[in-house]
Design a protein around this motif. Structure first.
Motif, PDB file in Angstrom:
ATOM      1  N   ARG A 147      -5.111  72.022 -74.278  1.00  0.00           N
ATOM      2  CA  ARG A 147      -5.329  72.645 -72.977  1.00  0.00           C
ATOM      3  C   ARG A 147      -4.106  73.488 -72.590  1.00  0.00           C
ATOM      4  O   ARG A 147      -3.043  73.376 -73.193  1.00  0.00           O
ATOM      5  CB  ARG A 147      -5.594  71.587 -71.895  1.00  0.00           C
ATOM      6  CG  ARG A 147      -6.859  70.776 -72.143  1.00  0.00           C
ATOM      7  CD  ARG A 147      -7.065  69.743 -71.041  1.00  0.00           C
ATOM      8  NE  ARG A 147      -5.969  68.761 -71.013  1.00  0.00           N
ATOM      9  CZ  ARG A 147      -5.862  67.808 -70.081  1.00  0.00           C
ATOM     10  NH1 ARG A 147      -6.770  67.721 -69.105  1.00  0.00           N
ATOM     11  NH2 ARG A 147      -4.866  66.956 -70.124  1.00  0.00           N
ATOM     12  N   GLN A 148      -4.275  74.301 -71.545  1.00  0.00           N
ATOM     13  CA  GLN A 148      -3.187  75.105 -71.005  1.00  0.00           C
ATOM     14  C   GLN A 148      -2.578  74.382 -69.807  1.00  0.00           C
ATOM     15  O   GLN A 148      -3.287  73.750 -69.016  1.00  0.00           O
ATOM     16  CB  GLN A 148      -3.700  76.484 -70.575  1.00  0.00           C
ATOM     17  CG  GLN A 148      -4.268  77.316 -71.718  1.00  0.00           C
ATOM     18  CD  GLN A 148      -3.200  77.793 -72.674  1.00  0.00           C
ATOM     19  OE1 GLN A 148      -2.136  78.261 -72.257  1.00  0.00           O
ATOM     20  NE2 GLN A 148      -3.466  77.663 -73.977  1.00  0.00           N
ATOM     21  N   HIS A 149      -1.250  74.478 -69.667  1.00  0.00           N
ATOM     22  CA  HIS A 149      -0.554  73.766 -68.599  1.00  0.00           C
ATOM     23  C   HIS A 149       0.356  74.740 -67.852  1.00  0.00           C
ATOM     24  O   HIS A 149       1.020  75.590 -68.466  1.00  0.00           O
ATOM     25  CB  HIS A 149       0.277  72.607 -69.165  1.00  0.00           C
ATOM     26  CG  HIS A 149      -0.520  71.592 -69.910  1.00  0.00           C
ATOM     27  ND1 HIS A 149      -1.126  70.523 -69.304  1.00  0.00           N
ATOM     28  CD2 HIS A 149      -0.850  71.512 -71.234  1.00  0.00           C
ATOM     29  CE1 HIS A 149      -1.763  69.804 -70.203  1.00  0.00           C
ATOM     30  NE2 HIS A 149      -1.615  70.387 -71.389  1.00  0.00           N
ATOM     31  N   VAL A 150       0.368  74.579 -66.521  1.00  0.00           N
ATOM     32  CA  VAL A 150       1.248  75.374 -65.682  1.00  0.00           C
ATOM     33  C   VAL A 150       2.471  74.540 -65.370  1.00  0.00           C
ATOM     34  O   VAL A 150       2.363  73.400 -64.906  1.00  0.00           O
ATOM     35  CB  VAL A 150       0.542  75.811 -64.384  1.00  0.00           C
ATOM     36  CG1 VAL A 150       1.509  76.582 -63.481  1.00  0.00           C
ATOM     37  CG2 VAL A 150      -0.683  76.659 -64.706  1.00  0.00           C
ATOM     38  N   LEU A 151       3.636  75.087 -65.645  1.00  0.00           N
ATOM     39  CA  LEU A 151       4.873  74.359 -65.397  1.00  0.00           C
ATOM     40  C   LEU A 151       5.088  74.181 -63.906  1.00  0.00           C
ATOM     41  O   LEU A 151       4.837  75.095 -63.108  1.00  0.00           O
ATOM     42  CB  LEU A 151       6.064  75.107 -66.018  1.00  0.00           C
ATOM     43  CG  LEU A 151       5.996  75.320 -67.539  1.00  0.00           C
ATOM     44  CD1 LEU A 151       7.252  76.043 -68.010  1.00  0.00           C
ATOM     45  CD2 LEU A 151       5.838  73.994 -68.250  1.00  0.00           C
TER      46      LEU A 151
END
Length: 328
Positions: A147-151
């Motif tokens: 998945r994609q993660h936002v810091l």
């Protein structure tokens, strides 16, 4: 069991009758059984199949279930316990059979803690290699979950495919258990009787050996030893039989019937380690395990249950009545 003939052809009726009767005598006297077999694929020979897989029960199961139930009723803080190195310190080894006692003491201790259910939480410290390796991947920004993660704190930044890690994900332990199997004493007592008349008669022998385990509960933060436990257990074996060695006419018969057995050594070690865990876990939880220790022992209901708590429930009708007032 064997029969040797002298002076008569091997195909004599008496010789054949005795050879045919020996398997029946084995089944009748020593409890021999013939395992079944299954064919896994067409054209293959059958393979022998014994008893089904089952939960590994010990006499301590009801006692462990008792402590788990008392801990749940107390509603105290659940301690986190780790297992260190619990190994064989006896040094007993033979060329033909290898180590005399199990090398899996730490695994047995961890399984015993697992039988306590929610009374304790287990922190993995014996083999954390996979967790440490994945933390290394995270540190190098190589570990992802698809998945994609936002810091955090950087909403304007594009999502990243690697798992962000800020530290502190590993739960600290409150206590850990270490120790080992420290004694194995062979043939500390043996005896028996044997009587023969005209080279025929019975025999019976018994022998006893023992093992000992030493465990300690250590406070993880201060490294102070909170409690030590030293336990020993004896094992008894037996051998009995009846033999005939004599001539009948011109034929010599040498026939032996008997049976022998011994309490399983490794199962006894597991039981001793489980009792040590029960006492140490009681200290960590803050409950005196004395009442639960009195409930240790084999019960027939254990064979049909799936958890130590159910074993405890089956062995105590009052618990079953409290949980099911209708008695169902």
């Amino acid at each position: 069991m064997r029969a040797v003939t002298a002076g008569q052809p091997a195909g004599s009726r008496r010789h054949k009758a005795i050879l045919q009767a020996l398997p029946l005598l084995c089944l009748a006297v020593s409890g021999c059984s013939l395992p079944g077999g299954i064919r896994l694929a067409a054209g293959e020979a059958k393979i022998l199949v014994g008893t089904p897989v089952r939960d590994n029960r010990t006499p301590m199961d009801p006692a462990l279930a008792c402590l788990a139930e008392r801990a749940s009723a107390k509603q105290a803080r659940v301690p986190v316990i780790a297992v260190g190195d619990v190994r064989d310190f006896t040094g007993k080894f033979s060329v033909g059979e290898g180590n005399a006692v199990t090398q899996g003491g730490a695994l047995m201790v961890a399984s015993a803690l697992g039988k306590l259910g929610g009374a304790v939480r287990i922190a993995e410290r014996f083999d954390p290699s996979i967790g440490e390796r994945e933390l290394g991947y995270s540190d190098r920004r190589q570990l992802g979950d698809g998945r994609q993660h936002v810091l955090g704190g950087t909403g304007a930044q594009a999502p990243v495919p690697w798992l962000p890690y800020y530290g502190g994900s590993i739960t600290a332990s409150d206590f850990y258990i270490v120790g080992g199997i420290t004694e194995v004493n062979y043939d500390i007592r043996s005896g028996g009787v044997e009587a023969r008349v005209n080279s025929a008669g019975p025999k019976h022998r018994t022998y006893t050996q023992s093992v000992a385990v030493d465990l300690r509960l250590v406070d993880t933060r201060s490294l102070l030893v909170v409690r030590t436990i030293s336990l020993t257990k004896q094992f008894t074996g037996y051998e009995s039989g009846f033999g005939v060695f004599r001539f009948f006419g011109s034929e010599l018969f040498d026939i032996g019937l008997g049976a022998k057995g011994q309490e399983p050594l490794q199962l006894g070690i597991r039981t001793a380690l489980e009792e040590g865990v029960l006492r140490l876990a009681g200290t960590a939880i803050g409950i005196d395990p004395g009442e639960c220790l009195s409930k240790a022992g084999w019960i027939s209901e254990a064979l049909s249950t799936s958890s130590p708590l159910e074993v405890r429930k089956a062995s105590d009708p009052q618990i079953a009545k409290r949980r099911h007032p209708s008695g169902e």
